[in-house]
Design a protein around this motif. Sequence first.
Motif, short mmCIF file in Angstrom:
data_model
loop_
_atom_site.label_atom_id
_atom_site.label_comp_id
_atom_site.label_asym_id
_atom_site.label_seq_id
_atom_site.Cartn_x
_atom_site.Cartn_y
_atom_site.Cartn_z
N ARG A 31 -66.02 18.05 -7.47
CA ARG A 31 -65.42 16.71 -7.49
C ARG A 31 -64.74 16.41 -6.16
N LEU B 187 -61.80 13.84 -4.39
CA LEU B 187 -60.64 12.99 -4.64
C LEU B 187 -60.21 12.34 -3.35
N ARG C 190 -61.69 9.34 -7.89
CA ARG C 190 -62.30 10.64 -8.20
C ARG C 190 -63.74 10.43 -8.62
#
Length: 249
Positions: A163, A165, A245
């Motif tokens: 992920r 961010l 995100r």
Amino acid sequence: MSDDKTTHFGYQEVPVKEKASRVRAVFDSVATRYDLMNDLMSLGIHRLWKRRTIELAGVRRGQRVLDLAAGTGDLAEQFARIVGADGGVVMSDINQAMLAQGRERLVDAGIVGNLDYVLADAETLPFAGNSFDCVTIGFGLRNVTHKQYALNEICRVLRPGGRALILEFSHPTTKPLAKAYDLYSFSVLPNLGRLVAGDADSYRYLAESIRMHPDQETLRSMMEQAGFERCEFVNLTGGIVAIHRGYKL
């Protein structure tokens, strides 16, 4: 961007090839007072924004994290503590002066062994694909010349399931807040920069760069274009700051 040869530097139009050097000059100027100015500008609230980013990152022991535009290492320090000796954190910035400040601060904090420092441009990352479990960029994407290139690179270096961010100043969600924020940004902030850092122009640029940054929905669309899935954002402090995100599936 008005065409393929010029881009925004705050409210100015400058040649694309000049933007990186101009941004570098801004952060060369403010590097030694950067942490103090962050506390003064945000009344310390930037620490809460970063804490929320760390929570949303969901980093675990043993993982590998890349922190882009790492500055003086607020995020990198916490990630290094979380991943432990079995994991690793790469703290990266395009600006040598900022990276040096960060390295000095983190060494003083005892963060050694699982932290590397890399001078790099977010648009052309010197890492193999599928290298990191998490990539963060805090208050840095708005300074990148070609933001889409950077988002593409972030997606490339993430492992499947990883992920990204993005913590960045964004667009207030109400008109009264936006008016108050403009007053603060263009009146108080440059004067604070002049008094504390001896540099009003750099902080005027920072205020302008925030206004030129894509709004929340546009940035989410750009992340989707880069290949991210399940893209979402969280507004903080009325949208003055947002955390985006997305996941690489």
